[in-house]
Design a protein around this motif. Structure first.
Motif, PDB file in Angstrom:
ATOM      1  N   LEU A 175      45.975  -8.111  -0.314  1.00 24.14           N
ATOM      2  CA  LEU A 175      45.269  -7.347  -1.056  1.00 24.14           C
ATOM      3  C   LEU A 175      45.292  -7.534  -2.669  1.00 24.14           C
ATOM      4  O   LEU A 175      44.363  -7.773  -3.251  1.00 24.14           O
ATOM      5  CB  LEU A 175      46.045  -5.737  -0.982  1.00 24.14           C
ATOM      6  N   GLU A 176      46.303  -8.093  -2.994  1.00 22.96           N
ATOM      7  CA  GLU A 176      46.662  -8.856  -4.547  1.00 22.96           C
ATOM      8  C   GLU A 176      45.829  -9.896  -4.715  1.00 22.96           C
ATOM      9  O   GLU A 176      45.046 -10.001  -5.796  1.00 22.96           O
ATOM     10  CB  GLU A 176      48.151  -9.096  -4.786  1.00 22.96           C
ATOM     11  N   ARG A 177      45.620 -10.687  -3.542  1.00 25.12           N
ATOM     12  CA  ARG A 177      44.782 -11.843  -3.453  1.00 25.12           C
ATOM     13  C   ARG A 177      43.022 -11.584  -3.708  1.00 25.12           C
ATOM     14  O   ARG A 177      42.398 -11.959  -4.614  1.00 25.12           O
ATOM     15  CB  ARG A 177      45.062 -12.703  -2.474  1.00 25.12           C
ATOM     16  N   LEU A 178      42.797 -10.438  -2.789  1.00 20.00           N
ATOM     17  CA  LEU A 178      41.526 -10.032  -3.011  1.00 20.00           C
ATOM     18  C   LEU A 178      41.398  -9.289  -4.239  1.00 20.00           C
ATOM     19  O   LEU A 178      39.995  -9.574  -4.765  1.00 20.00           O
ATOM     20  CB  LEU A 178      41.236  -8.950  -1.640  1.00 20.00           C
ATOM     21  N   ILE A 179      42.227  -8.570  -4.656  1.00 17.40           N
ATOM     22  CA  ILE A 179      41.781  -7.947  -6.149  1.00 17.40           C
ATOM     23  C   ILE A 179      41.537  -8.947  -7.260  1.00 17.40           C
ATOM     24  O   ILE A 179      40.826  -9.050  -7.980  1.00 17.40           O
ATOM     25  CB  ILE A 179      42.831  -6.974  -6.357  1.00 17.40           C
ATOM     26  N   ALA A 180      42.554 -10.130  -7.190  1.00 13.22           N
ATOM     27  CA  ALA A 180      42.289 -11.121  -8.062  1.00 13.22           C
ATOM     28  C   ALA A 180      41.008 -11.841  -8.050  1.00 13.22           C
ATOM     29  O   ALA A 180      40.272 -12.009  -8.851  1.00 13.22           O
ATOM     30  CB  ALA A 180      43.314 -12.160  -8.047  1.00 13.22           C
ATOM     31  N   ILE A 181      40.743 -12.112  -6.729  1.00 12.94           N
ATOM     32  CA  ILE A 181      39.129 -12.715  -6.571  1.00 12.94           C
ATOM     33  C   ILE A 181      38.176 -12.185  -7.075  1.00 12.94           C
ATOM     34  O   ILE A 181      37.215 -12.145  -7.586  1.00 12.94           O
ATOM     35  CB  ILE A 181      38.868 -12.953  -5.014  1.00 12.94           C
ATOM     36  N   GLU A 182      38.335 -10.451  -6.825  1.00 13.16           N
ATOM     37  CA  GLU A 182      37.002  -9.579  -7.484  1.00 13.16           C
ATOM     38  C   GLU A 182      36.978  -9.612  -8.899  1.00 13.16           C
ATOM     39  O   GLU A 182      36.250  -9.635  -9.560  1.00 13.16           O
ATOM     40  CB  GLU A 182      37.302  -8.171  -6.774  1.00 13.16           C
ATOM     41  N   GLU A 183      38.315  -9.601  -9.536  1.00  4.66           N
ATOM     42  CA  GLU A 183      38.533  -9.723 -10.889  1.00  4.66           C
ATOM     43  C   GLU A 183      37.776 -11.120 -11.446  1.00  4.66           C
ATOM     44  O   GLU A 183      37.158 -11.041 -12.551  1.00  4.66           O
ATOM     45  CB  GLU A 183      39.784  -9.496 -11.382  1.00  4.66           C
ATOM     46  N   ILE A 184      37.919 -11.945 -10.813  1.00  5.29           N
ATOM     47  CA  ILE A 184      37.193 -13.131 -11.417  1.00  5.29           C
ATOM     48  C   ILE A 184      35.788 -13.191 -11.131  1.00  5.29           C
ATOM     49  O   ILE A 184      35.160 -13.825 -11.815  1.00  5.29           O
ATOM     50  CB  ILE A 184      38.271 -14.410 -10.807  1.00  5.29           C
TER      51      ILE A 184
ATOM     52  N   HIS B  25      32.564 -25.836 -11.764  1.00  3.01           N
ATOM     53  CA  HIS B  25      33.885 -26.083 -11.331  1.00  3.01           C
ATOM     54  C   HIS B  25      34.729 -25.520 -12.407  1.00  3.01           C
ATOM     55  O   HIS B  25      34.609 -25.853 -13.405  1.00  3.01           O
ATOM     56  CB  HIS B  25      33.927 -27.763 -11.123  1.00  3.01           C
ATOM     57  N   GLU B  26      35.507 -24.454 -12.034  1.00  2.00           N
ATOM     58  CA  GLU B  26      36.314 -23.926 -12.916  1.00  2.00           C
ATOM     59  C   GLU B  26      37.783 -23.523 -12.745  1.00  2.00           C
ATOM     60  O   GLU B  26      38.191 -23.706 -11.444  1.00  2.00           O
ATOM     61  CB  GLU B  26      35.700 -22.365 -13.200  1.00  2.00           C
ATOM     62  N   LYS B  27      38.700 -23.369 -13.679  1.00  3.88           N
ATOM     63  CA  LYS B  27      39.865 -22.869 -13.457  1.00  3.88           C
ATOM     64  C   LYS B  27      40.176 -21.598 -14.245  1.00  3.88           C
ATOM     65  O   LYS B  27      39.569 -21.534 -15.374  1.00  3.88           O
ATOM     66  CB  LYS B  27      40.909 -23.897 -13.865  1.00  3.88           C
ATOM     67  N   TYR B  28      41.025 -20.741 -13.815  1.00  2.36           N
ATOM     68  CA  TYR B  28      41.216 -19.470 -14.374  1.00  2.36           C
ATOM     69  C   TYR B  28      42.591 -19.215 -14.660  1.00  2.36           C
ATOM     70  O   TYR B  28      43.444 -19.666 -13.694  1.00  2.36           O
ATOM     71  CB  TYR B  28      40.642 -18.319 -13.456  1.00  2.36           C
TER      72      TYR B  28
END
Length: 158
Positions: free
Chosen positions: A5-14, A116-119
């Motif tokens: 869930l935390e991983r999916l939330i991070a992806i949506e925030e990105i 190509h990005e880093k966050y």
């Protein structure tokens, strides 16, 4: 370690961050654009030239390059990998169209490629810390002079 869930939330925030960045750039809202990047952000967008190091330098370069250009950017098909609780990497398919005047003539550029990005996650949320644009294909209007708009590829006239 992040939960699913935390991983999916991070992806949506990105994903939201990416949308905000593109809109801020196309609408030339430079203060907002700068705020979406870490102070040490590195951008390699300018066709093999020196990278812009620092969010402020990146904004100043873009302001100059896009001063008399209307831009429309699209990014889609994200491939985002969370590499730690506070870092991530992504690749986005991109398409951009740029419109400008040369004298009295209208000109354009239509490009296709990838970001190509880093966050990095900061106290303010996820922010861009690195970006490189690669182009697969570029087309321009007949007679277009790109000047400071270095695409990194030889444009193909329409």
């Amino acid at each position: 370690m992040l939960s699913d869930l935390e991983r999916l939330i991070a992806i949506e925030e990105i994903k939201k961050l990416k949308g905000q960045r593109i809109r801020a750039m196309d609408e030339k809202r430079w203060d907002e654009y700068e705020s979406l990047h870490t102070p040490d952000h590195v951008s390699e967008t300018y066709g093999g030239g020196e990278p812009a190091v620092g969010a402020k330098e990146n904004v100043e370069r873009l302001k100059k390059v896009l001063a008399h250009i209307t831009s429309v950017h699209h990014a889609h098909q994200p491939e985002i990998t969370i590499t730690s609780p506070d870092t991530a990497e992504g690749i986005w398919a991109m398409e951009d169209m740029l419109f400008w005047k040369q004298g009295d003539e209208d000109h354009w550029l239509h490009g296709f490629g990838h970001y190509h990005e880093k966050y990095r996650k900061t106290p303010e949320g996820w922010r861009f810390c690195y970006r490189r644009l690669t182009r697969l294909h570029v087309r321009t209007s007949e007679g277009a002079v790109l000047g400071e708009l270095n695409t990194g590829d030889e444009p193909k006239s329409a």
